[in-house]
Structures are given as structure tokens and as C-alpha cells.
Scaffold this active site. Structure first.
Site, short mmCIF file in Angstrom:
data_model
loop_
_atom_site.label_atom_id
_atom_site.label_comp_id
_atom_site.label_asym_id
_atom_site.label_seq_id
_atom_site.Cartn_x
_atom_site.Cartn_y
_atom_site.Cartn_z
N ASP A 1 -2.64 -69.42 32.81
CA ASP A 1 -2.62 -68.06 33.35
C ASP A 1 -1.22 -67.66 33.79
O ASP A 1 -1.03 -66.59 34.35
CB ASP A 1 -3.62 -67.93 34.51
CG ASP A 1 -3.97 -66.49 34.81
OD1 ASP A 1 -3.69 -65.63 33.96
OD2 ASP A 1 -4.51 -66.22 35.90
N LYS B 1 -9.47 -66.37 34.05
CA LYS B 1 -9.56 -65.57 35.26
C LYS B 1 -11.02 -65.26 35.58
O LYS B 1 -11.84 -65.13 34.67
CB LYS B 1 -8.83 -64.23 35.08
CG LYS B 1 -7.33 -64.30 34.96
CD LYS B 1 -6.77 -62.90 34.75
CE LYS B 1 -5.26 -62.89 34.58
NZ LYS B 1 -4.58 -63.20 35.85
N LYS C 1 7.85 -57.77 29.38
CA LYS C 1 6.72 -58.66 29.11
C LYS C 1 5.56 -57.87 28.51
O LYS C 1 5.02 -56.96 29.15
CB LYS C 1 6.26 -59.34 30.41
CG LYS C 1 5.17 -60.37 30.21
CD LYS C 1 4.68 -60.95 31.53
CE LYS C 1 3.65 -60.05 32.18
NZ LYS C 1 2.96 -60.70 33.33
N ARG D 1 5.78 -65.89 32.01
CA ARG D 1 7.06 -66.57 32.08
C ARG D 1 7.30 -67.42 30.84
O ARG D 1 8.45 -67.69 30.47
CB ARG D 1 7.14 -67.42 33.35
CG ARG D 1 6.21 -68.61 33.39
CD ARG D 1 5.94 -69.11 34.78
NE ARG D 1 5.14 -68.14 35.54
CZ ARG D 1 4.81 -68.31 36.81
NH1 ARG D 1 5.22 -69.38 37.48
NH2 ARG D 1 4.09 -67.41 37.43
N ASP E 1 -4.72 -60.26 29.26
CA ASP E 1 -4.59 -61.61 29.81
C ASP E 1 -5.94 -62.10 30.32
O ASP E 1 -6.38 -61.71 31.40
CB ASP E 1 -3.55 -61.63 30.93
CG ASP E 1 -3.37 -63.02 31.53
OD1 ASP E 1 -3.77 -63.99 30.87
OD2 ASP E 1 -2.84 -63.12 32.64
N GLU F 1 1.25 -67.19 31.65
CA GLU F 1 1.76 -67.03 30.29
C GLU F 1 2.98 -66.13 30.20
O GLU F 1 3.78 -66.24 29.27
CB GLU F 1 0.65 -66.50 29.38
CG GLU F 1 0.38 -65.00 29.47
CD GLU F 1 -0.11 -64.54 30.84
OE1 GLU F 1 0.27 -63.44 31.26
OE2 GLU F 1 -0.87 -65.28 31.48
N ASP G 1 -1.18 -55.79 31.90
CA ASP G 1 -0.23 -56.91 31.92
C ASP G 1 0.91 -56.71 30.95
O ASP G 1 1.81 -57.53 30.88
CB ASP G 1 -0.97 -58.22 31.64
CG ASP G 1 -0.38 -59.38 32.42
OD1 ASP G 1 0.34 -59.14 33.39
OD2 ASP G 1 -0.64 -60.54 32.06
#
Length: 327
Positions: A304, A234, A222, A308, A227, A306, A245
Site C-alpha cells: 500500500d 485497504k 504520482k 513512492r 489504489d 506503491e 490517488d
């Protein structure tokens, strides 16, 4: 004596006696200093000239990859070697010693130089030590990627890191960028990353390497380079470390480096969906529905989540090759 030089047996006996005397003095000194051999503790033992003559160190266990990691930055600069382990001590193989020492000496110095060089460990050039250094190099590269701020590690920079690794190992590199993601059926990756700035477009990064007849190992990481949480933004505390991330991508690339450096008998595929989850007028929204690469549709409950979503395209892409192992 032979020819004015000590006989080998006599020299060995004297060295053994000197080691025994030093060990006895070191034990007494360590006891006086309250050293009990607990993990990550150490004590310097002075010689007759007052300079360090030996180090007593407490290690985690014989196979722990961080067994000696506390020492390189704690000891005075210079070269050290492992002495014979006294009775009751923990013996380390060359591989564990080399790996743990390298991990402990790591510095991320892209923006701030290290105050001093870490202490060095001298080891025999064994296969185990050489392999450990290859592993340590891959781990250091992974750490560097994760530590690099998002300003310098956007989707394009991550792709460039993969390209350089591919070039180093004679692997093939390609990337699908921006609106080409829609044309090549990666709609979920495009949806998450489309709100980012023009110079930080979403992309699918691919590296392939190895014998076409070998078992296929597919690695998927990933690559969310930053993010914000998207429209479900967030809070500040939750956003502070979001440069990390893309740690899944960094670990996947580090593992790919290791596979290629060790020339493992596999056919390697590395896939990294790389995006920045940003906010602008075209950001994807809660309640939006997208068709993914596999043909299934997904509804966005929270922007949030994102990671997956982009994996909904990358994992089916990897599965199309029918890998023997998918990580």
C-alpha cells in the site's frame, strides 16, 4: 443641458448620488438582516420593484483566491459587477475577483448536469483578469481529472488527457507501456502496475515543450489511478476515495497547462508514472526486492506504499536531464 442631454459632469454627479443612496439603503437593509460582513456571507438588497438591486458580500481578504467563491452558486442567475467599495470595505483587484468567481462557479457535470448556471461576474478585460481565467481553467482541468471515477480514468485515459494537452499547446508526447517499461529500465513502475487488467497497463507518460536553450523545469506527478492497497489491501473506508490517488499527476498536468498557456520562458518536462495498484496472481508482494532505474534495490514492506515505489523510477528519470528545477 446640451442638445437635450445631461452634461457629463451633471450625469456623473447624479450617478454618484444614486450610488450613495443605494449604499445607504443597502447598509440599513444589511444591518436589519443581521449582516456583519463575515467571510462567505452575503445579503440581497431589494430595489423599489422588489427585485435584487445590490448584494452585500463578506470576503475573506483582498488577495484570497476564494474571496468571492461562495457567490456564483448562491446568487440568483444573472450578470453582476463590482460596485465601488465603501469606506472600510475590502477592495478586490480584477485578477482575484475573476479567479475566485470562476473557482466558485465550478461544476463537475460529466455524470450529473448542474441544476442551474452559476451567476456571472462582469469585469474589465484587463491583463490580470485574463491571466486569472487561464489559472482558473488549469485548476478546473485538475479538478475534473481528480473527480473522474477510476472506471473512466485509468492509466490509458490519463495518458490520453496528457496527449490532448500536448496537442493543444504544440508539445511532444510519448509513453512507455506495459513490458516496454522493463526494456527501457522502468522496473518499479512495471512491478506496481503489472497486476492490473490488460487494458489498464502501467506506463510512463512524458510531455516536453519549450525552447531547448531555456532553463529546464521538470514536473513529476504520482499517477496511481486507483489504489486497492494491493495484497496489503485497504479496508472499504480507506478505498472509497482512491480515485484521487492520481491527484499528484493531475496537479502536475494542470501546472504544465498553466506554464504553456502563459508561455513561460522555460523548457518543460512532465513525467507521470501511471498505474493501477490492483490484485491478481502476479501482484507484487511484501518482501519482494526490485532494482530501480537508478540501480538501487528496494524491498517492499507494504504494497500500500506503491506511490513512492513508482517515483523511484520517475524521479531518477527526471534527474537524468539535470533540470534547473524539479517539482
Amino acid at each position: 443641458r446640451r442638445g437635450g442631454r445631461p452634461a457629463p459632469a451633471a450625469a456623473r454627479a447624479r450617478r454618484a448620488a444614486a450610488r450613495a443612496a443605494l449604499l445607504a439603503a443597502a447598509r440599513a437593509w444589511g444591518q436589519a438582516r443581521g449582516f456583519n460582513g463575515s467571510a462567505d456571507s452575503h445579503v440581497l438588497v431589494p430595489g423599489a420593484d422588489g427585485k435584487p438591486a445590490a448584494v452585500l458580500a463578506g470576503v475573506r481578504s483582498g488577495g484570497d483566491p476564494f474571496a468571492l467563491a461562495s457567490l456564483p452558486k448562491a446568487l440568483p442567475e444573472g450578470a453582476y459587477h463590482l460596485a465601488p467599495v465603501p469606506e472600510g470595505g475590502v477592495a478586490l483587484d480584477d485578477g482575484t475577483a475573476a479567479l475566485s468567481w470562476e473557482l466558485g462557479g465550478y461544476n463537475f457535470d460529466l455524470f450529473k448536469p448542474a441544476r442551474r448556471a452559476p451567476a456571472e461576474l462582469t469585469l474589465p478585460s484587463t491583463d490580470a483578469a485574463r491571466r486569472a481565467l487561464i489559472v482558473a481553467e488549469a485548476i478546473a482541468a485538475t479538478r475534473d481529472l481528480v473527480n473522474t471515477p477510476a472506471e473512466q480514468m485509468g492509466p490509458g485515459a490519463l495518458a490520453e488527457a496528457v496527449r490532448l494537452v500536448a496537442q493543444q499547446h504544440g508539445a511532444k508526447f510519448r509513453q512507455v507501456v506495459g513490458d516496454d517499461l522493463l526494456a527501457q529500465n522502468f522496473p518499479a513502475i512495471h512491478a506496481v502496475g503489472r497486476a492490473a487488467a490488460a487494458d489498464r497497463q502501467p506506463r510512463l507518460i512524458e510531455l516536453t515543450w519549450g525552447d531547448a536553450k531555456a532553463p529546464l523545469l521538470s514536473l513529476v506527478g504520482k499517477g496511481v489511478c486507483f489504489d486497492s492497497g494491493g495484497l496489503d489491501i485497504k479496508p472499504a473506508d480507506g478505498m472509497r476515495l482512491m480515485k484521487k490517488d492520481m491527484g499528484g499527476a493531475a496537479n502536475a498536468l494542470g501546472l504544465a497547462m498553466l506554464v504553456m498557456a502563459l508561455k513561460l520562458p522555460v523548457r518543460l518536462q512532465l513525467l507521470i508514472p501511471a498505474v493501477e495498484n490492483a490484485i491478481s496472481g502476479n501482484a507484487f508482494r511484501p518482501g519482494d526486492i526490485f532494482r530501480t532505474r537508478s540501480g538501487q534495490t528496494i524491498e517492499i514492506g507494504n504494497t500500500d506504499a506503491e506511490g513512492r515505489v513508482i517515483l523511484c523510477d520517475a524521479l531518477p528519470s527526471a534527474a537524468e536531464g539535470k533540470p534547473d528545477l524539479l517539482v
